[in-house]
Design an enzyme around this catalytic site. Structure first.
Site, short mmCIF file in Angstrom:
data_model
loop_
_atom_site.label_atom_id
_atom_site.label_comp_id
_atom_site.label_asym_id
_atom_site.label_seq_id
_atom_site.Cartn_x
_atom_site.Cartn_y
_atom_site.Cartn_z
N ASP A 164 0.85 -1.19 0.00
CA ASP A 164 0.00 0.00 0.00
C ASP A 164 0.89 1.25 0.00
O ASP A 164 2.01 1.22 -0.50
CB ASP A 164 -0.91 -0.05 1.25
N HIS A 198 -3.50 5.94 3.71
CA HIS A 198 -4.28 4.79 3.25
C HIS A 198 -3.73 3.48 3.80
O HIS A 198 -4.49 2.65 4.33
CB HIS A 198 -4.25 4.79 1.72
N SER A 234 -11.26 -1.01 -0.35
CA SER A 234 -9.94 -0.95 0.29
C SER A 234 -10.01 -1.30 1.76
O SER A 234 -9.05 -1.82 2.32
CB SER A 234 -9.37 0.47 0.19
#
Ligand SMILES: [Ca+2]
Length: 559
Positions: free
Chosen positions: A186, A218, A408
């Protein structure tokens, strides 16, 4: 000595105060607290409680189950205990009694420790002999273990852990097992975040894209949903470790080749960090899995012992079939995860698919996703400097925490469940883990097991504890897998698959003919016919250039 049934003090899933928020499903505000702190103590006590058969006598002290037998077996051994006074007696009375037995039965290392104020009692280290003697004193009400506290509480103010069935794993999968590491491929994970520290056991930066600098947030958010342990924000598996594999920049952009390099790195380092799960909450371009390099890279992980969990994508429009063409979500081996909306209740029965959660067929005719997990308004941890915080200041729920929506954030729920399963069943292959997760998924009321939720919404507790490990959704693909003697790794022969699938539409029957699926609550027959469709194979017009564009990991404005 009195005997007490410590197992009846708590009820799993005890909940307090539910408040409906001002938007959609509560906007990440405190909607619910699961009180598990007391339950942990009960669970620990239960394990010990089966050892001892107590005699009923009001004259003697209550002693923790098993402790008397241990003291008798080890008269000179040392035991850390908390000693409490009989009603009407004081802390000093207890201290006197402890001092007396120490005089009567001298023992090296024994000592009186704390004299408590909030309770009438003391802590002490006693020899076995002293403990037995103290238990017979009329001034003493109880002698209980001064247990090591390993965690405060596993709680989450949101309902998603209950909806995904992972809250039961916080207690039912023993903490003493070995929990594997989840590689989070990520934008990077900040290791100092309180909810993850000190379980981020490794990190590597493979990003070559010179884009936006700084932490995106994220990766940290994804990692905290998979393996965070903070009170009020407990993750799918708070005992799992995290290895951060950074491939995206401060805006969620990166090169596909860096993601392939991430697969290389995981293959080379999986033994060092015990990486058994890799989470890809990203997609990058996409072609037939016979040619797509990222698909082949994740297959290499899958076929060599690493469970690959991939977000389905966020590009469906108002729930309509979008098909799934981006890699690595379009790879048939991996677990592709859609996002469910929990409808603000803990029950799975009323869950439905988030309207943007991608679903449908891949270029090669495989149906995706296989399962769904909660993915709307998920609270998670981000570093204070995260670019996501700057972008969405109104999504902050507490210092260091914010909510986001997307597949996600559904994928790491499944990555955490995979870690729970592998802690309980370390020898299981990725195919067995995928089978267990699919077998125990639950279709919400009225859902027909072949849409945006796959076969249904995950049930973490069922998958970790109840699944047989016999169901193999990839059984049909296995006939095309062989060992490459040059590399020493297993590989999938895509050309052979293509040749066979071209003339035998029943090639995948083996995956769904097994009796292993008979315990599934969804219809394995209807999923069997939907899971691969020659009709939607690459002849379809949708499978051309539309999957060439870049990552959608930055499509963050969805709710
Ligand atoms: Ca629900």
């Amino acid at each position: 000595m009195r005997h007490e049934d410590v197992g009846r003090r708590g009820t799993p899933g005890t909940t307090t105060g539910e408040v409906r928020g001002n938007a959609l499903w509560g906007g990440g505000r405190r909607t619910l607290a699961v009180t598990l702190a007391a339950l942990l103590v009960v669970a620990v006590a239960l394990v010990a409680g089966r050892v001892q058969v107590a005699e009923a006598s009001d004259a003697d002290a209550y002693v923790s189950p098993g402790l008397l037998a241990e003291a008798a077996a080890s008269p000179d051994g040392l035991f850390d205990v908390i000693v409490q006074a009989r009603k009407g007696k004081k802390t000093d009375d207890v201290a006197d009694e402890v001092t007396k037995v120490q005089k009567d039965e001298p023992g090296t290392g024994s000592k009186l420790k704390r004299k408590f104020i909030s309770i009438a009692g003391t802590s002490a280290t006693l020899t076995g002999k002293q403990l037995l003697k103290l238990a017979d004193r009329s001034e003493i009400d109880s002698i209980t273990r001064d247990s090591k506290v390993e965690l405060t509480a596993y709680t989450n103010t949101q309902l998603w852990p209950q909806s995904a069935g992972v809250d039961t794993n916080w207690l039912s999968v023993p903490a003493s097992l070995t929990y594997p590491a989840i590689a989070v491929v990520d934008s990077g994970v900040t290791p100092s975040l309180p909810t993850l520290s000190p379980r981020v056991i490794g990190s590597v930066n493979l990003k070559t894209y010179a884009g936006t600098s700084g932490a995106y947030g994220h990766g940290s958010l994804v990692a905290s949903i998979a393996a965070g342990a903070a009170e009020d924000y407990t993750s799918a598996e708070p005992r799992a470790k995290i290895v951060s594999v950074k491939v995206l920049d401060g805006a969620g952009q990166g090169y596909k080749s860096d993601i392939i390099a991430a697969c290389d790195w995981i293959l080379q380092n999986k033994s060092t960090y015990n990486i058994r799960v890799a989470n890809f909450s990203l997609n990058a371009g996409g072609e037939s899995f016979r040619y797509d390099a990222l698909d082949k890279a994740v297959e290499s992980l899958w076929l060599n012992g690493v469970v690959v969990v991939v977000a389905a994508g966020n590009y469906a429009v108002e729930g309509a079939q979008s098909n799934v063409g981006y890699a690595p979500a379009n790879d048939p081996f991996v677990i592709t995860v859609g996002a469910s909306d929990i409808a603000n209740t803990a029950s799975r029965a009323d869950d439905f698919a988030a309207p943007w959660s991608a679903w449908g067929y891949t270029q090669d005719g495989f149906f995706k996703p296989e399962v769904a997990a909660p993915g709307r308004r998920m609270n998670g941890a981000v570093p204070n400097s995260a670019n996501l915080l700057t972008q969405y200041p109104d999504r902050v729920v507490a210092p260091g925490y914010m909510w986001m929506s997307g597949t996600s954030f559904a994928a790491p729920v499944v990555s955490g469940i995979a870690a729970s399963i592998l802690a309980d069943h370390p020898s299981w292959t990725p195919n067995q883990v995928k089978g267990a997760i699919m077998e125990k998924a639950v279709a919400p009321t009225g859902y027909a097991s072949n849409g945006a939720l796959g076969v249904g919404v995950v049930n973490g507790g069922g998958a970790a504890v109840e699944a047989s490990g016999l169901a193999n959704p990839n059984a049909g693909l296995n006939q095309f897998v062989s060992l490459n003697s040059a590399t020493g790794r297993y590989e999938f022969d895509g050309n052979l698959w293509y040749t066979v699938a071209s003339y035998d539409p029943a090639w995948n029957a083996a995956s769904w003919s097994s009796a292993s699926w008979s315990s599934a609550s969804w219809s394995s027959a209807s999923w069997s016919s939907a899971s691969w469709s020659s009709a939607s194979w690459s002849s379809a017009s949708w499978s051309s250039a539309s999957w060439a564009n870049a990552s959608w990991a930055n499509t963050t404005d969805i709710e």
